[in-house]
Design a protein around this motif. Structure first.
Motif, PDB file in Angstrom:
ATOM      1  N   LEU A 234     -71.540 -14.732  24.394  1.00 54.25           N
ATOM      2  CA  LEU A 234     -69.599 -14.590  24.184  1.00 54.25           C
ATOM      3  C   LEU A 234     -69.579 -13.775  25.024  1.00 54.25           C
ATOM      4  O   LEU A 234     -70.921 -12.577  26.013  1.00 54.25           O
ATOM      5  CB  LEU A 234     -70.023 -13.798  22.646  1.00 54.25           C
ATOM      6  N   ASP A 235     -68.806 -13.333  25.610  1.00 55.32           N
ATOM      7  CA  ASP A 235     -67.530 -12.554  26.958  1.00 55.32           C
ATOM      8  C   ASP A 235     -67.256 -10.975  25.777  1.00 55.32           C
ATOM      9  O   ASP A 235     -66.953 -10.347  26.541  1.00 55.32           O
ATOM     10  CB  ASP A 235     -67.701 -13.221  27.263  1.00 55.32           C
ATOM     11  N   LEU A 236     -66.664 -11.728  24.950  1.00 53.01           N
ATOM     12  CA  LEU A 236     -65.528  -9.622  24.054  1.00 53.01           C
ATOM     13  C   LEU A 236     -65.921 -10.130  22.913  1.00 53.01           C
ATOM     14  O   LEU A 236     -65.464 -11.328  21.899  1.00 53.01           O
ATOM     15  CB  LEU A 236     -64.604 -10.039  24.755  1.00 53.01           C
ATOM     16  N   LEU A 237     -66.600  -9.514  21.789  1.00 54.49           N
ATOM     17  CA  LEU A 237     -66.481  -8.954  20.463  1.00 54.49           C
ATOM     18  C   LEU A 237     -65.145  -8.038  19.973  1.00 54.49           C
ATOM     19  O   LEU A 237     -64.719  -7.012  20.110  1.00 54.49           O
ATOM     20  CB  LEU A 237     -67.377  -8.242  19.856  1.00 54.49           C
TER      21      LEU A 237
ATOM     22  N   PHE B 280     -55.438 -22.063  29.401  1.00 55.99           N
ATOM     23  CA  PHE B 280     -56.165 -20.568  29.040  1.00 55.99           C
ATOM     24  C   PHE B 280     -56.957 -20.260  29.823  1.00 55.99           C
ATOM     25  O   PHE B 280     -58.541 -21.221  30.313  1.00 55.99           O
ATOM     26  CB  PHE B 280     -56.571 -21.257  27.259  1.00 55.99           C
ATOM     27  N   ASP B 281     -57.374 -18.690  29.761  1.00 58.44           N
ATOM     28  CA  ASP B 281     -58.062 -18.296  30.350  1.00 58.44           C
ATOM     29  C   ASP B 281     -59.237 -17.811  29.720  1.00 58.44           C
ATOM     30  O   ASP B 281     -60.420 -17.760  30.213  1.00 58.44           O
ATOM     31  CB  ASP B 281     -58.034 -16.884  30.461  1.00 58.44           C
ATOM     32  N   ALA B 282     -59.274 -17.983  28.441  1.00 59.54           N
ATOM     33  CA  ALA B 282     -61.099 -18.204  27.680  1.00 59.54           C
ATOM     34  C   ALA B 282     -60.230 -18.677  26.088  1.00 59.54           C
ATOM     35  O   ALA B 282     -58.851 -18.686  25.403  1.00 59.54           O
ATOM     36  CB  ALA B 282     -61.311 -16.697  26.814  1.00 59.54           C
ATOM     37  N   VAL B 283     -61.132 -19.367  25.455  1.00 59.88           N
ATOM     38  CA  VAL B 283     -60.846 -19.335  23.969  1.00 59.88           C
ATOM     39  C   VAL B 283     -62.240 -18.190  22.977  1.00 59.88           C
ATOM     40  O   VAL B 283     -62.293 -17.582  22.696  1.00 59.88           O
ATOM     41  CB  VAL B 283     -61.102 -19.983  23.860  1.00 59.88           C
TER      42      VAL B 283
ATOM     43  N   ARG C 298     -67.164 -12.419  31.381  1.00 58.18           N
ATOM     44  CA  ARG C 298     -66.963 -13.725  31.928  1.00 58.18           C
ATOM     45  C   ARG C 298     -65.157 -13.383  32.600  1.00 58.18           C
ATOM     46  O   ARG C 298     -65.087 -13.624  33.641  1.00 58.18           O
ATOM     47  CB  ARG C 298     -67.227 -15.464  32.557  1.00 58.18           C
ATOM     48  N   LEU C 299     -64.870 -12.160  31.983  1.00 62.14           N
ATOM     49  CA  LEU C 299     -63.040 -12.262  31.424  1.00 62.14           C
ATOM     50  C   LEU C 299     -63.157 -11.721  32.240  1.00 62.14           C
ATOM     51  O   LEU C 299     -63.448 -10.043  32.447  1.00 62.14           O
ATOM     52  CB  LEU C 299     -63.091 -12.535  29.834  1.00 62.14           C
TER      53      LEU C 299
END
Ligand SMILES: Cc1cc2nc3c(=O)[nH]c(=O)nc-3n(C[C@H](O)[C@H](O)[C@H](O)COP(=O)(O)O)c2cc1C
Length: 360
Positions: A249-252, A162-165, A15-16
């Protein structure tokens, strides 16, 4: 695509949306008041990194509850009235077009009782090393309270803009303690097999998702091995990668080491750079999540090689940006093909003062 073009190409990571492939890995800035509230100095750090061209700025680990504070000046977002101060940090990054994320953490047995005035809590009553303070094992009810603390901090971060956590599941802090057979000796539903040790992470991810909604990016920094006797092994860490694939989740971001082992010093040859790349290659076999790699990445040549490996989507760095917040622009303009950071790690040894480079 040529390596350099790839580095400067945008990325949709779940989603980022990122303007390029450069990420500032979470780096404790040690600039906050005792209760964790940032002042203008933290916004200035975010502004300089964003103006310097970083695509995704991850702010330093932020305690989700006061008893999780691990060091002097650490940020903490545990009350709603702190949201405006954090909003100023997010806005500063946005002014210069970067995406910005807040890293959520609780120290567990690596919290600092001197600073918190609270007793240490952890999955089990096992000290980090012989002679370290012995934490008290969490009760089932306390585990659920902590899960909620992560979720509420995520809501506040989202409301602050914030755009993400990013969930901090590395470096021996609370989530990493649950994953580790060294720290987690529980025999209930929260310990034992890898799946049971990953339950805390699973429930945190689920609670965070429930609170932030379906459109909001949730990232993870995952330690794939502990480097301590009896700690998480690489094979177990790779199993957690597989489990993380179904945590929405979106990024590892891949890291490792329970404690200082994550930050290797004296990186001065290309062969020493990107020291977790073999782990990223192995993780790629277990997940379709976009992957960020951190750890000793310093030269344009290695950055290109890493993003062309097919395993890694985002180049993440910490120490180089302490010395040169404008490093990405310097690379983009052709002025530099290497970070000036000498990886002496003095920036992390002086833990009692605001983080800075002691060499420049
Ligand atoms: C001063 C300092 C503070 C750090 N703070 C954090 C932190 O808050 N959260 C985190 O996940 N890692 C933290 N790290 C680890 C870095 O994000 C990174 O994983 C590690 O330094 C290796 O990357 P590098 O070689 O690019 O520095 C910190 C490292 C340093 C040097």
């Amino acid at each position: 695509m040529q390596g350099t073009d790839l580095l400067f190409s945008p990325l949709v990571a779940g989603r980022l949306r990122l303007r390029n492939r450069f990420m500032r890995s979470a780096t404790a800035e040690r600039l906050c008041r005792a209760d964790g509230t940032p002042g203008p100095e933290l916004a200035e750090v975010a502004r300089r990194l964003a103006a310097g061209g970083v695509g995704l700025v991850v702010m330093g680990h932020t305690f989700v509850r006061p008893d999780g504070k691990a060091s002097v000046g650490m940020s903490g977002l545990w009350r709603d009235d702190q949201i405006p101060a954090f909003a100023a940090v997010a806005a500063a990054a946005h002014e210069h077009g970067a995406a910005v994320a807040l890293q959520l953490n609780h120290g567990g047995r690596q919290a600092s009782p001197h600073l918190t005035g609270s007793e240490l809590v952890a999955p089990s009553a096992v000290p980090l090393e012989p002679g370290s303070p012995v934490p008290r094992a969490l009760s089932e009810g306390e585990i659920w309270q902590l899960i909620d603390a992560y979720a509420q901090a995520a809501r506040r971060a989202r409301d602050a803009g914030f755009d993400a956590v990013q969930l901090h599941a590395a470096h021996g802090y609370l989530i990493s303690q649950f994953l580790s057979p060294h720290a987690n000796r529980r025999t209930d539903a929260w310990g034992g097999t890898v799946e049971k040790r990953a339950r805390f992470l699973w429930e945190v991810a689920r609670a965070v998702r429930a609170v932030v909604g379906n459109d909001y990016p949730v990232l993870i920094k995952l330690g794939l091995a502990d480097f301590i006797p009896g700690g998480l092994t690489l094979e177990e860490g790779l199993q957690v990668v597989g489990l993380a694939s179904s945590m929405d989740l979106d990024l590892l971001e891949i890291s490792g080491g329970a404690g200082p082992g994550n930050t290797r010093s004296n990186i001065n040859k290309e062969e020493q750079e990107a020291y977790f790349l073999p782990w990223a290659l192995a993780a790629r076999q277990r997940t379709a999540l976009p992957i960020a790699l951190v750890g000793g990445i310093r030269s344009l040549k290695v950055m290109c090689r890493v993003v062309q490996s097919g395993a890694v989507d985002v180049i993440s760095m910490s120490r180089p940006f302490i010395r040169e917040p404008g490093l990405v622009q310097a690379i983009a303009s052709g002025a530099q093909d290497k970070a000036r950071c000498i990886s002496c790690s003095l920036c992390s040894t002086r833990a009692d003062v605001p983080t800075r480079c002691w060499v420049e």
